[in-house]
Write a protein that holds these residues in place. Structure first.
Motif, PDB file in Angstrom:
ATOM      1  N   ARG A 112       0.830  -1.210   0.000  1.00 51.82           N
ATOM      2  CA  ARG A 112       0.000   0.000   0.000  1.00 51.82           C
ATOM      3  C   ARG A 112       0.866   1.262   0.000  1.00 51.82           C
ATOM      4  O   ARG A 112       0.570   2.228  -0.697  1.00 51.82           O
ATOM      5  CB  ARG A 112      -0.936  -0.004   1.208  1.00 51.82           C
ATOM      6  N   GLU A 113       1.952   1.227   0.757  1.00 53.33           N
ATOM      7  CA  GLU A 113       2.861   2.377   0.782  1.00 53.33           C
ATOM      8  C   GLU A 113       3.522   2.573  -0.585  1.00 53.33           C
ATOM      9  O   GLU A 113       3.642   3.705  -1.065  1.00 53.33           O
ATOM     10  CB  GLU A 113       3.928   2.182   1.857  1.00 53.33           C
ATOM     11  N   SER A 114       3.911   1.475  -1.212  1.00 50.78           N
ATOM     12  CA  SER A 114       4.525   1.571  -2.540  1.00 50.78           C
ATOM     13  C   SER A 114       3.530   2.077  -3.565  1.00 50.78           C
ATOM     14  O   SER A 114       3.895   2.807  -4.493  1.00 50.78           O
ATOM     15  CB  SER A 114       5.065   0.202  -2.970  1.00 50.78           C
ATOM     16  N   ASP A 115       2.267   1.706  -3.410  1.00 52.07           N
ATOM     17  CA  ASP A 115       1.237   2.127  -4.357  1.00 52.07           C
ATOM     18  C   ASP A 115       0.985   3.625  -4.284  1.00 52.07           C
ATOM     19  O   ASP A 115       0.486   4.230  -5.241  1.00 52.07           O
ATOM     20  CB  ASP A 115      -0.057   1.355  -4.078  1.00 52.07           C
ATOM     21  N   ALA A 116       1.344   4.227  -3.166  1.00 51.98           N
ATOM     22  CA  ALA A 116       1.141   5.668  -3.005  1.00 51.98           C
ATOM     23  C   ALA A 116       2.234   6.481  -3.685  1.00 51.98           C
ATOM     24  O   ALA A 116       2.117   7.698  -3.820  1.00 51.98           O
ATOM     25  CB  ALA A 116       1.081   6.019  -1.521  1.00 51.98           C
ATOM     26  N   VAL A 117       3.306   5.821  -4.137  1.00 52.32           N
ATOM     27  CA  VAL A 117       4.409   6.506  -4.807  1.00 52.32           C
ATOM     28  C   VAL A 117       4.109   6.586  -6.303  1.00 52.32           C
ATOM     29  O   VAL A 117       3.590   5.644  -6.903  1.00 52.32           O
ATOM     30  CB  VAL A 117       5.735   5.768  -4.558  1.00 52.32           C
ATOM     31  N   ASP A 118       4.460   7.711  -6.916  1.00 56.11           N
ATOM     32  CA  ASP A 118       4.085   7.940  -8.316  1.00 56.11           C
ATOM     33  C   ASP A 118       4.948   7.164  -9.303  1.00 56.11           C
ATOM     34  O   ASP A 118       4.446   6.647 -10.300  1.00 56.11           O
ATOM     35  CB  ASP A 118       4.183   9.439  -8.635  1.00 56.11           C
ATOM     36  N   SER A 119       6.256   7.089  -9.076  1.00 61.17           N
ATOM     37  CA  SER A 119       7.173   6.486 -10.040  1.00 61.17           C
ATOM     38  C   SER A 119       8.275   5.732  -9.307  1.00 61.17           C
ATOM     39  O   SER A 119       8.483   5.913  -8.107  1.00 61.17           O
ATOM     40  CB  SER A 119       7.806   7.555 -10.941  1.00 61.17           C
ATOM     41  N   VAL A 120       8.985   4.893 -10.065  1.00 54.16           N
ATOM     42  CA  VAL A 120      10.170   4.219  -9.545  1.00 54.16           C
ATOM     43  C   VAL A 120      11.246   4.292 -10.622  1.00 54.16           C
ATOM     44  O   VAL A 120      10.964   4.167 -11.812  1.00 54.16           O
ATOM     45  CB  VAL A 120       9.878   2.755  -9.151  1.00 54.16           C
ATOM     46  N   VAL A 121      12.486   4.533 -10.198  1.00 58.35           N
ATOM     47  CA  VAL A 121      13.631   4.554 -11.112  1.00 58.35           C
ATOM     48  C   VAL A 121      14.587   3.448 -10.693  1.00 58.35           C
ATOM     49  O   VAL A 121      14.955   3.357  -9.512  1.00 58.35           O
ATOM     50  CB  VAL A 121      14.359   5.907 -11.088  1.00 58.35           C
ATOM     51  N   THR A 122      14.986   2.601 -11.648  1.00 58.25           N
ATOM     52  CA  THR A 122      15.912   1.514 -11.340  1.00 58.25           C
ATOM     53  C   THR A 122      16.944   1.359 -12.450  1.00 58.25           C
ATOM     54  O   THR A 122      16.782   1.887 -13.547  1.00 58.25           O
ATOM     55  CB  THR A 122      15.188   0.151 -11.198  1.00 58.25           C
ATOM     56  N   GLY A 123      17.977   0.598 -12.143  1.00 57.35           N
ATOM     57  CA  GLY A 123      18.855   0.084 -13.169  1.00 57.35           C
ATOM     58  C   GLY A 123      18.314  -1.256 -13.618  1.00 57.35           C
ATOM     59  O   GLY A 123      17.140  -1.579 -13.390  1.00 57.35           O
ATOM     60  N   CYS A 124      19.159  -2.070 -14.247  1.00 58.15           N
ATOM     61  CA  CYS A 124      18.737  -3.411 -14.661  1.00 58.15           C
ATOM     62  C   CYS A 124      19.947  -4.328 -14.616  1.00 58.15           C
ATOM     63  O   CYS A 124      21.086  -3.883 -14.415  1.00 58.15           O
ATOM     64  CB  CYS A 124      18.117  -3.392 -16.050  1.00 58.15           C
ATOM     65  N   ALA A 125      19.705  -5.620 -14.814  1.00 57.63           N
ATOM     66  CA  ALA A 125      20.797  -6.590 -14.903  1.00 57.63           C
ATOM     67  C   ALA A 125      21.276  -6.702 -16.339  1.00 57.63           C
ATOM     68  O   ALA A 125      22.474  -6.641 -16.616  1.00 57.63           O
ATOM     69  CB  ALA A 125      20.350  -7.952 -14.386  1.00 57.63           C
ATOM     70  N   LEU A 126      20.327  -6.845 -17.264  1.00 61.88           N
ATOM     71  CA  LEU A 126      20.628  -6.994 -18.684  1.00 61.88           C
ATOM     72  C   LEU A 126      19.435  -6.549 -19.511  1.00 61.88           C
ATOM     73  O   LEU A 126      18.312  -6.429 -19.007  1.00 61.88           O
ATOM     74  CB  LEU A 126      20.943  -8.460 -19.032  1.00 61.88           C
ATOM     75  N   ALA A 127      19.679  -6.351 -20.811  1.00 64.76           N
ATOM     76  CA  ALA A 127      18.600  -6.118 -21.775  1.00 64.76           C
ATOM     77  C   ALA A 127      18.870  -7.012 -22.983  1.00 64.76           C
ATOM     78  O   ALA A 127      20.009  -7.118 -23.446  1.00 64.76           O
ATOM     79  CB  ALA A 127      18.551  -4.651 -22.198  1.00 64.76           C
ATOM     80  N   VAL A 128      17.815  -7.672 -23.484  1.00 60.70           N
ATOM     81  CA  VAL A 128      17.937  -8.631 -24.583  1.00 60.70           C
ATOM     82  C   VAL A 128      17.391  -8.002 -25.858  1.00 60.70           C
ATOM     83  O   VAL A 128      16.195  -7.699 -25.948  1.00 60.70           O
ATOM     84  CB  VAL A 128      17.186  -9.932 -24.267  1.00 60.70           C
ATOM     85  N   ALA A 129      18.263  -7.825 -26.847  1.00 58.40           N
ATOM     86  CA  ALA A 129      17.876  -7.106 -28.061  1.00 58.40           C
ATOM     87  C   ALA A 129      16.840  -7.843 -28.886  1.00 58.40           C
ATOM     88  O   ALA A 129      15.866  -7.258 -29.365  1.00 58.40           O
ATOM     89  CB  ALA A 129      19.127  -6.831 -28.913  1.00 58.40           C
ATOM     90  N   GLU A 130      17.025  -9.157 -29.081  1.00 60.25           N
ATOM     91  CA  GLU A 130      16.140  -9.901 -29.976  1.00 60.25           C
ATOM     92  C   GLU A 130      14.710  -9.980 -29.480  1.00 60.25           C
ATOM     93  O   GLU A 130      13.786 -10.168 -30.278  1.00 60.25           O
ATOM     94  CB  GLU A 130      16.683 -11.319 -30.198  1.00 60.25           C
ATOM     95  N   THR A 131      14.507  -9.851 -28.182  1.00 61.14           N
ATOM     96  CA  THR A 131      13.152  -9.955 -27.627  1.00 61.14           C
ATOM     97  C   THR A 131      12.639  -8.642 -27.039  1.00 61.14           C
ATOM     98  O   THR A 131      11.486  -8.583 -26.601  1.00 61.14           O
ATOM     99  CB  THR A 131      13.103 -11.040 -26.537  1.00 61.14           C
ATOM    100  N   GLY A 132      13.478  -7.605 -26.999  1.00 59.04           N
ATOM    101  CA  GLY A 132      13.056  -6.348 -26.403  1.00 59.04           C
ATOM    102  C   GLY A 132      12.727  -6.494 -24.934  1.00 59.04           C
ATOM    103  O   GLY A 132      11.728  -5.952 -24.451  1.00 59.04           O
ATOM    104  N   THR A 133      13.567  -7.233 -24.217  1.00 52.94           N
ATOM    105  CA  THR A 133      13.282  -7.590 -22.821  1.00 52.94           C
ATOM    106  C   THR A 133      14.298  -6.970 -21.874  1.00 52.94           C
ATOM    107  O   THR A 133      15.499  -7.004 -22.128  1.00 52.94           O
ATOM    108  CB  THR A 133      13.309  -9.123 -22.652  1.00 52.94           C
ATOM    109  N   ILE A 134      13.799  -6.424 -20.771  1.00 46.73           N
ATOM    110  CA  ILE A 134      14.632  -5.938 -19.678  1.00 46.73           C
ATOM    111  C   ILE A 134      14.646  -7.009 -18.595  1.00 46.73           C
ATOM    112  O   ILE A 134      13.589  -7.537 -18.234  1.00 46.73           O
ATOM    113  CB  ILE A 134      14.075  -4.624 -19.097  1.00 46.73           C
ATOM    114  N   VAL A 135      15.821  -7.321 -18.068  1.00 49.88           N
ATOM    115  CA  VAL A 135      15.921  -8.328 -17.006  1.00 49.88           C
ATOM    116  C   VAL A 135      16.384  -7.655 -15.719  1.00 49.88           C
ATOM    117  O   VAL A 135      17.422  -6.986 -15.699  1.00 49.88           O
ATOM    118  CB  VAL A 135      16.898  -9.455 -17.385  1.00 49.88           C
ATOM    119  N   LEU A 136      15.628  -7.865 -14.656  1.00 51.30           N
ATOM    120  CA  LEU A 136      16.000  -7.389 -13.323  1.00 51.30           C
ATOM    121  C   LEU A 136      16.376  -8.602 -12.479  1.00 51.30           C
ATOM    122  O   LEU A 136      15.769  -9.675 -12.611  1.00 51.30           O
ATOM    123  CB  LEU A 136      14.836  -6.650 -12.661  1.00 51.30           C
TER     124      LEU A 136
END
Length: 218
Positions: A112-136
């Motif tokens: 519920r506390e997280s739902d009250a926040v407007d946005s989240v900014v993160t990094g990632c572990a990897l991104a896969v070009a062929e599938t357009g996928t972000i991996v956390l």
């Protein structure tokens, strides 16, 4: 039902009839001759990632390291974000130009506390070009899985080219399978029986992906 079950089990027994009793699955090498990447792309890999991310309705931005703080500030301001969730080790320089209130993730924080926040900014572990996928993978600049699923707006920063791979096979070779992996292809979406698309049901309604060059050490 029992008859069907017995037929299936009988087929399994026949298939295993010539397998030595003490043999284990790991005792038999399995040939994996499939292609791990489809063609050599070089610098085109990042372009392919951007195209496939956009195909999944993520909004893609490209920026050099020096312009990242201003870009993030602009993205949050455009969404009217008065507050932003921050993973424990997000580089402080990323949010240097942001006016929104920082809400640092805490172990005891509720959904519920997280739902009250407007946005989240993160990094990632990897991104896969062929599938357009972000991996956390729950790394220090990404935080717990919950904080990327509850807020309605997720901004994910991908370091280019270090964190970009061509294929899922290449990604799996670099990822730690014991970590909590989350694979994201576009904003959360689902469709009902009439194929009406609804976004934001199981995660953020809007996904901004920032491809940043020259940001190797945060």
């Amino acid at each position: 039902m029992n008859g069907d079950r017995e037929r299936v089990l009988a087929r399994v027994r026949r298939a295993l009839a010539d397998v030595p009793r003490g043999e284990r699955p790991e005792d038999v090498p399995v040939e994996r001759a499939y292609a791990r990447v489809h063609g050599e792309r070089g610098e085109e890999t990042v372009d392919l990632l951007a195209r496939n991310l956009a195909e999944y309705r993520a909004v893609v931005h490209r920026v050099a390291r020096d312009g990242l703080p201003e870009l993030l500030a602009g993205l949050l301001a455009a969404r009217g974000a008065a507050s932003v969730l921050v993973p424990p080790a997000l580089p402080a320089s990323w949010l240097a130009a942001v006016d929104a209130t920082r809400v640092h993730d805490r172990e005891e924080a509720t959904a519920r506390e997280s739902d009250a926040v407007d946005s989240v900014v993160t990094g990632c572990a990897l991104a896969v070009a062929e599938t357009g996928t972000i991996v956390l993978d729950g790394g220090p600049d990404q935080g717990r899985r919950r904080i990327t699923l509850v807020p309605d707006h997720h901004v994910c920063v991908v370091r280019v080219p270090d964190q970009v791979v061509s294929s899922v096979s290449q990604a799996l070779a670099r990822l730690d399978p014991t970590r909590p992996l989350t694979w994201i292809s576009g904003p959360s979406a689902t469709s009902d029986i009439e194929l009406d698309r609804v976004e934001g049901v199981h995660g953020p309604r809007r996904l901004d992906v920032v491809l940043v060059t020259g940001d190797r050490d945060g």
